[in-house]
Design an enzyme around this catalytic site. Structure first.
Site, PDB file in Angstrom:
ATOM      1  N   ARG A 257       0.692  -1.090   0.100  1.00 27.18           N
ATOM      2  CA  ARG A 257      -0.140  -0.007  -0.100  1.00 27.18           C
ATOM      3  C   ARG A 257       1.057   1.217   0.089  1.00 27.18           C
ATOM      4  O   ARG A 257       1.845   1.196   0.752  1.00 27.18           O
ATOM      5  CB  ARG A 257      -0.975   0.292   1.042  1.00 27.18           C
ATOM      6  CG  ARG A 257      -1.968  -1.116   1.136  1.00 27.18           C
ATOM      7  CD  ARG A 257      -2.854  -0.982   2.102  1.00 27.18           C
ATOM      8  NE  ARG A 257      -3.912  -2.132   2.143  1.00 27.18           N
ATOM      9  CZ  ARG A 257      -4.854  -2.487   3.049  1.00 27.18           C
ATOM     10  NH1 ARG A 257      -4.820  -1.848   4.108  1.00 27.18           N
ATOM     11  NH2 ARG A 257      -5.415  -3.460   3.156  1.00 27.18           N
ATOM     12  N   ARG A 272       1.773   1.621  10.271  1.00 27.35           N
ATOM     13  CA  ARG A 272       1.155   1.744   8.867  1.00 27.35           C
ATOM     14  C   ARG A 272       2.397   1.741   7.998  1.00 27.35           C
ATOM     15  O   ARG A 272       3.269   2.656   7.888  1.00 27.35           O
ATOM     16  CB  ARG A 272       0.626   3.316   9.010  1.00 27.35           C
ATOM     17  CG  ARG A 272      -0.076   3.774   7.686  1.00 27.35           C
ATOM     18  CD  ARG A 272      -0.486   5.153   7.686  1.00 27.35           C
ATOM     19  NE  ARG A 272      -1.488   5.284   8.953  1.00 27.35           N
ATOM     20  CZ  ARG A 272      -2.895   5.081   9.128  1.00 27.35           C
ATOM     21  NH1 ARG A 272      -3.373   4.511   7.770  1.00 27.35           N
ATOM     22  NH2 ARG A 272      -3.749   5.109   9.900  1.00 27.35           N
ATOM     23  N   GLU A 344      -7.569   0.594  14.997  1.00 26.62           N
ATOM     24  CA  GLU A 344      -7.751  -0.850  14.200  1.00 26.62           C
ATOM     25  C   GLU A 344      -6.937  -1.605  13.677  1.00 26.62           C
ATOM     26  O   GLU A 344      -5.872  -1.349  13.194  1.00 26.62           O
ATOM     27  CB  GLU A 344      -8.530   0.060  12.948  1.00 26.62           C
ATOM     28  CG  GLU A 344      -9.212  -1.163  11.821  1.00 26.62           C
ATOM     29  CD  GLU A 344      -8.309  -1.575  10.712  1.00 26.62           C
ATOM     30  OE1 GLU A 344      -8.295  -2.454  10.393  1.00 26.62           O
ATOM     31  OE2 GLU A 344      -7.709  -0.219  10.343  1.00 26.62           O
ATOM     32  N   SER A 347     -10.568  -5.520   9.842  1.00 24.18           N
ATOM     33  CA  SER A 347     -12.009  -5.382   9.351  1.00 24.18           C
ATOM     34  C   SER A 347     -12.810  -6.283   8.701  1.00 24.18           C
ATOM     35  O   SER A 347     -12.022  -7.088   8.172  1.00 24.18           O
ATOM     36  CB  SER A 347     -11.917  -3.754   8.848  1.00 24.18           C
ATOM     37  OG  SER A 347     -11.256  -4.088   7.437  1.00 24.18           O
ATOM     38  N   ARG A 384       0.230  -5.872  11.733  1.00 25.21           N
ATOM     39  CA  ARG A 384      -0.145  -5.097  12.484  1.00 25.21           C
ATOM     40  C   ARG A 384      -0.512  -5.940  14.133  1.00 25.21           C
ATOM     41  O   ARG A 384      -0.584  -5.134  15.237  1.00 25.21           O
ATOM     42  CB  ARG A 384      -1.573  -4.405  12.246  1.00 25.21           C
ATOM     43  CG  ARG A 384      -1.741  -3.012  13.091  1.00 25.21           C
ATOM     44  CD  ARG A 384      -2.931  -2.394  12.602  1.00 25.21           C
ATOM     45  NE  ARG A 384      -2.300  -1.415  11.251  1.00 25.21           N
ATOM     46  CZ  ARG A 384      -3.222  -0.256  10.771  1.00 25.21           C
ATOM     47  NH1 ARG A 384      -4.212  -0.070  11.299  1.00 25.21           N
ATOM     48  NH2 ARG A 384      -2.428   0.246   9.880  1.00 25.21           N
TER      49      ARG A 384
END
Length: 417
Positions: A257, A272, A344, A347, A384
């Site tokens: 990403r 991140r 978070e 999800s 994560r």
């Protein structure tokens, strides 16, 4: 894409969805105009084609003396038919373009608003109480020689890292624990490609307004930010047998990403990053079962976080925070002691028939008629998770208490240097 019949017959549903997302409602009218233009172009083409057929029969039965004039008229008509076909194709392209630009219709159950309007559904586990100042995951990882960000930056640039020694072993243990849970729950394991064709990336809804978040190669291929993309394309242009229930996969891959919109956010550590590992759940189900399947996916994610002994909460994500493909989304947020907040870590999304319509994934019912399946996805394990494990299970001397479920995979109860 959304169901065209909903757009044409009940456009207010789409307008309300756009309003809930905080996006322009004008695209609804633009699309309806494009649809009317397409119908006009189709009717014009079909009328001219009918005239052409009549004229062809007239020429076949004409006298020699009449044929030159009829042929002249036929040539003129052929040019009009050609132009009408081109107008129809142009109108169809405009209709499809606008239809693809409209995001999925938001569930009526999704909360209005932005991030601060997300609804916390439940909180599970006890927030750890330390008699010392808790270190963050990077400090702990560096003390254990488990995370090396500086050399990651040296080799690849910002937001890259090395997992080393216990760090690498811990990630593999987490992934294997998730894999075991997935297999015991009947999911089929896939190791997916991380390069996909543009039409697959477009079909899943990751282009358009999200194009700046993904890596595009000079060849035109894209690096995937989740194996959801590859698995969604796995059954493209197929008719599936879901008569016995959902088709469920667990796809492992490296993920990439750009984090283009995250400048200055989470620059420390591995919260991140540009590359990470992930085991993604993906389901193909009957549209009427999608709500139930979303709850099933969340239950799997909860099992995983419970196994890792991480306190978490489940939030129903507000409409303005939903991705293009999602009709409804739940976030599972882990407690991060060093930040004294919830973050978070995984999800789950119900994409209804949005992706299946774009990728032409269908099912056949008992009467033999076909319809589009619903697709859902949710992360079962990702890099994560290491952030939450290190921080929640740290001790005063910097060692890490290993959650019981990971001990057989790591071979010990404590991680220490």
């Amino acid at each position: 894409m959304i169901d065209p019949e909903i757009l044409v017959n009940t456009p207010d549903i789409v307008r309300l969805s756009q309003k809930k997302r905080g996006e322009s409602q004008s695209i609804v009218e633009d699309a309806l105009i494009a649809r009317r233009n397409l119908r006009t172009a189709i009717n014009n083409f079909e009328t001219l084609r009918a005239e052409q057929n009549v004229l062809s029969k007239k020429i076949a039965g004409s006298e020699d003396s009449d044929r030159p004039e009829l042929m002249r008229v036929a040539n003129l008509l052929a040019e009009r038919v050609k132009n009408a076909r081109e107008e129809q194709e142009k109108a169809n392209s405009e209709w499809k373009k606008l239809l693809f630009e409209i995001p999925n219709i938001v569930s009526s159950e999704a909360p209005y608003g932005v991030e601060d309007k997300c609804a916390v559904m439940k909180t599970v586990g006890d927030i750890p109480e330390f008699d010392f100042e808790p270190a963050d995951h990077l400090q702990l990882g560096e003390q254990l020689d488990a995370i090396d960000v500086s050399r990651g930056v040296k080799v690849s640039g910002t937001r890259f890292y090395f997992l080393k020694g216990w760090g690498a072993r811990l990630e593999l243990a987490v992934m294997n624990l998730a894999l075991d849970l997935a297999l015991k729950s009947g999911l089929t394991l896939l190791i997916t490609p991380t390069l996909v064709k543009p039409e697959i990336m477009l079909g899943t809804g990751f282009l358009g307004r999200h194009e700046g978040e993904v890596y595009r190669l000079p060849s035109g291929y894209y690096l995937t930010g989740t194996s959801e993309v590859a698995i969604a394309g796995y059954h493209s242009d197929e008719i599936l047998d879901i008569s016995s229930g959902p088709i469920r996969y667990a796809g492992w891959s490296s993920c990439y990403r750009r984090e283009a919109g995250s400048h200055g956010r989470d620059t420390r550590g591995i919260m991140r990053v540009h590359q990470f590992s992930k085991l993604e759940m993906f389901s193909y189900v009957h549209p009427q079962q999608s709500t139930r399947e979303l709850e099933h996916i969340v239950s799997m994610q909860e099992k995983m976080l419970n196994l890792l002994e991480i306190p978490y909460r489940v939030s129903d994500i507000a409409a303005e925070e939903l991705g293009t493909s999602a009709s409804r989304k739940y976030d599972l947020e882990a407690w991060i002691p060093s930040q004294n907040t919830w973050r978070e870590v995984t999800s789950a999304s119900d994409c209804t028939t949005f992706q299946a319509r774009r990728l032409n994934v269908r099912y056949r019912d008992e009467s033999g008629r076909t319809g589009y399946v619903a697709t859902l996805n949710g992360t079962l394990a990702t890099t994560r998770f290491l952030v939450a494990i290190l921080e929640n299970h740290q001790t005063s001397n910097g060692s890490i208490r290993v959650p019981e479920a990971l001990r057989p995979l790591l071979g010990q109860d404590v991680i220490e240097r």
